[in-house]
Design a protein around this motif. Structure first.
Motif, short mmCIF file in Angstrom:
data_model
loop_
_atom_site.label_atom_id
_atom_site.label_comp_id
_atom_site.label_asym_id
_atom_site.label_seq_id
_atom_site.Cartn_x
_atom_site.Cartn_y
_atom_site.Cartn_z
N VAL A 177 -6.77 -5.70 0.39
CA VAL A 177 -5.56 -4.99 -0.03
C VAL A 177 -5.77 -4.43 -1.44
O VAL A 177 -5.39 -3.28 -1.72
N SER A 178 -6.37 -5.22 -2.32
CA SER A 178 -6.64 -4.76 -3.68
C SER A 178 -7.58 -3.56 -3.67
O SER A 178 -7.37 -2.58 -4.41
N ILE A 179 -8.60 -3.62 -2.83
CA ILE A 179 -9.52 -2.49 -2.71
C ILE A 179 -8.80 -1.29 -2.11
O ILE A 179 -8.98 -0.14 -2.54
N GLY A 180 -7.94 -1.55 -1.13
CA GLY A 180 -7.18 -0.48 -0.49
C GLY A 180 -6.28 0.26 -1.47
O GLY A 180 -6.12 1.48 -1.38
N GLN A 181 -5.68 -0.48 -2.42
CA GLN A 181 -4.85 0.17 -3.42
C GLN A 181 -5.64 1.21 -4.22
O GLN A 181 -5.12 2.27 -4.56
N GLU A 182 -6.87 0.88 -4.53
CA GLU A 182 -7.70 1.81 -5.29
C GLU A 182 -8.24 2.93 -4.40
O GLU A 182 -8.42 4.07 -4.86
N HIS A 229 -1.36 8.20 4.85
CA HIS A 229 -2.58 7.94 4.10
C HIS A 229 -2.76 6.43 3.90
O HIS A 229 -3.86 5.89 4.08
N ALA A 230 -1.66 5.75 3.55
CA ALA A 230 -1.71 4.29 3.36
C ALA A 230 -2.05 3.59 4.67
O ALA A 230 -2.83 2.63 4.69
N LEU A 235 0.82 -1.21 0.00
CA LEU A 235 0.00 0.00 0.00
C LEU A 235 0.86 1.27 0.00
O LEU A 235 0.50 2.26 -0.63
N VAL A 236 1.99 1.25 0.71
CA VAL A 236 2.85 2.43 0.75
C VAL A 236 3.45 2.71 -0.63
O VAL A 236 3.45 3.85 -1.10
N TYR A 237 3.96 1.66 -1.30
CA TYR A 237 4.53 1.87 -2.64
C TYR A 237 3.46 2.36 -3.61
O TYR A 237 3.73 3.22 -4.46
#
Length: 633
Positions: free
Chosen positions: A198-203, A164-165, A144-146
């Motif tokens: 995690v995938s949702i979090g990336q968006e 934010h991440a 998430l940070v990257y």
């Protein structure tokens, strides 16, 4: 005791701060988006017959229609669920609406706030694929940070991006597994539900106004699925527009959807409010005979299975449902499309703020640094795996033992060792590099489609990041085998030998990258790579000295031929002799395995390898430009 209490209080404050920030992130969309799609049709050409490389004149090319005139409107604060059996066109429609579709023939109109897809829209859009495309060796926090460092604009300081991440992790319930690696089927990591979050979090990092999800609950238990949809419900309440495909939701999930679109073989059977769907089908003569999950009933209808007494056949039921939609719903859907974006209460922003968005969220240098760091963390596990280290150590030791203390008196043995070494360090890099881009294709498509970084920054970061990892093991091999085998004891000879070996490794890696990027099929690329390297080895100058003139020119394209020439030049000089029997001494350059190659022309071979070093990577870069990423107008 007081110290511990103060620490606990501070930790609670920090947690509360993150929680407050996460609520702020999820509270309201920056710029609400109304999605409209009118008479969307999509077709692809399907060819039959023909040859392997080219279709024959007799081959038939047919156009298969996937989507057949689908319309609808999704306002901010609404969640649309698209249902239908496999092959009904759900994912194709989702990909089309998310501007991720490449190829084929698309007709109809798709607008975002009554405007076509643009850079601004892309920055405010999130797209979660059905398969979670994540790097397995990165932790949840690193992932998430990257992503935050790449996707969030420069107007946000680096530390704020990291916070934010962390806030997104808190909101999605990922704090407990924040330091666990993602993993995959062969590597233990976080659970399937956590991977999906995690995938949702990336968006969610970009606080999207429009979010697309492909089967977000697929393969998850009902409790985990409920948690994910509840999170999406909270996002919708913040004025976001959410569109998802879902196969067979439970009853309690079904009634959380504001709107439902039912598809069957690309035809719309229903579009409207979720709580009105059962009433609609009752009005057109289709009623379940017993209480059942609405989604099960809808899937039965989409499959042509009728529960009424007439027991129509499958094709008849489908035709009736398509006709009923055209008669009863098509006009209503069309009228909703005519509404302006400002007619909806949730939409307040009518300005086009596209000018404040650049083409990329960060600079080329920032993208390179982040991609370089991420690449090192992800690939170090593979580059220095126990199996690979053991393979190299075994090859080095066995080479040293077999050629232990060999000397120029055993010239045949020494030249055999030299050719084996360069062959070993050409085959390994090619075979490994071939897998690079085919395996990263989905990740590259996903991240490039969201506008995260330039292709050039990704490519250069990948190339530079591979250098230290690709050169360590060959250096270890040379250090062991060179001195065990008794090659020339000279600092200059050793440095030239090592340099030639490392240069051949980099050139061979470039060849593998070019083949993999050009073919993009693991099976075909592996086959092609094996054929090319086998040809290079046969023409490398050791096995065959007399080569027919019509094919001998290929040796100048061989990595092994040029490297072998440089390696020979590091060990032998003009005028040097070796014992050739009966007390006689012969010139080294007259030895058959050396005469064909020659000890001269070292500069030409060095230049040829440098040209290949750059040329193969240029071919790989050009080939990568073909990877399907929709261009934003």
């Amino acid at each position: 005791m007081e110290h511990h209490e103060m620490v606990d209080i501070e930790a609670q404050r920090e947690h509360a701060a993150h929680e407050h920030e996460s609520h702020a992130i999820f509270k309201k969309a920056n710029r609400p988006v109304t999605l409209k799609f009118d008479k969307v049709e999509y077709s692809v050409k399907v060819g039959e017959g023909g040859g392997w490389f080219k279709k024959s004149k007799d081959s038939k090319i047919e156009e298969k229609q996937i989507l057949k005139g689908i319309s609808g409107t999704v306002f901010p604060g609404e969640m649309l669920a698209m249902l239908g059996p496999s092959g009904s066109g759900k994912t194709t429609l989702l990909t089309t609406l998310g501007a991720r579709l490449t190829g084929g023939h698309l007709r109809g109109s798709i607008t975002y706030n009554d405007k076509p897809f643009s850079t601004t829209t892309n920055r405010q859009t999130g797209f979660v694929t059905q398969d979670d495309i994540l790097y397995p060796h990165l932790t949840v926090t690193e992932t998430l940070v990257y992503t935050a460092l790449l996707r969030l604009p420069n107007s946000i300081p680096k530390q704020e991006k990291i916070e934010h991440a962390r806030a997104v992790m808190t909101k999605l319930g990922l704090t407990r597994c924040k330091d666990n690696i993602i993993g995959h089927s062969m590597l233990r990591g976080i659970s399937g539900g956590e991977r999906k979050r995690v995938s949702i979090g990336q968006e969610m990092l970009v606080n999207p106004s429009l979010l697309f999800l492909d089967e977000p609950t697929s393969g998850l238990d009902s409790t985990t699925a409920q948690r994910i949809v509840s999170t999406l419900w909270e996002l919708v309440n913040g004025g976001r527009t959410i569109v998802m495909t879902i196969h067979q939701p439970s009853s309690r999930l079904f009634y959380m959807f504001h709107k439902v679109l039912l598809l069957s073989e690309g035809h719309p059977l229903y579009f409207g409010k979720g709580n009105e769907v059962m009433g609609y089908f009752e009005s057109v003569g289709y009623t379940p005979q017993l209480a059942m999950n609405p989604s099960d009933f809808l899937l039965d209808l989409a499959n042509g299975i009728s529960t009424d007494e007439s027991q129509d056949d499958v094709s008849t039921t489908k035709r009736n449902l398509v006709a009923a939609y055209t008669t009863n719903l098509a006009q209503k859907v069309h009228l909703e499309l005519l509404k302006g974006c400002d007619d909806h209460a949730h939409v307040q922003d009518k300005t086009d703020d596209g000018k404040k968005f650049g083409r990329w969220p960060t600079t080329w240098g920032q993208q390179f640094v982040v991609l370089f760091q991420r690449g090192l963390k992800e690939r170090k596990h593979e580059a220095f795996s126990k199996f690979k280290i053991a393979q190299v150590l075994f090859a080095a030791i066995i080479s040293g033992v077999l050629w232990l203390h060999s000397s120029v008196a055993n010239l045949q043995d020494q030249t055999g060792l030299l050719f084996f070494s360069i062959g070993f360090w050409c085959f390994i890099p090619v075979n490994e590099a071939i897998f690079t881009f085919p395996q990263e294709r989905l990740m590259l498509q996903k991240e490039r489609s969201s506008g995260m970084y330039r292709l050039s920054s990704f490519f250069i970061a990948r190339i530079v990041g591979d250098l230290p990892m690709e050169l360590v093991l060959p250096t270890i091999y040379v250090l062991i085998s060179y001195f065990m085998s008794g090659l020339r004891r000279s600092a200059i000879s050793f440095i030239r030998y090592l340099f030639s070996t490392l240069l051949s490794v980099l050139v061979a890696e470039g060849l593998g990258l070019a083949i993999g990027a050009s073919v993009m099929s693991l099976k075909s690329a592996t086959l092609l790579g094996s054929v090319v390297m086998m040809s290079f080895m046969l023409l490398g100058g050791f096995f065959i000295q007399t080569i027919p003139a019509y094919i001998s020119w290929i040796k100048y394209l061989s990595i092994l031929w040029h490297t072998y020439k440089l390696i020979l030049g590091s060990q032998y000089n003009h005028g040097q002799t070796y014992p050739c029997g009966d007390g006689n001494h012969c010139l080294v350059e007259e030895f058959p395995a050396i005469k064909h190659i020659g000890l001269g022309g070292q500069g030409y071979s060095l230049m040829a390898l440098f040209i290949m070093l750059v040329g193969f990577r240029f071919i790989a870069y050009v080939a990568l430009m073909r990877v399907g990423v929709r261009k934003i107008k």
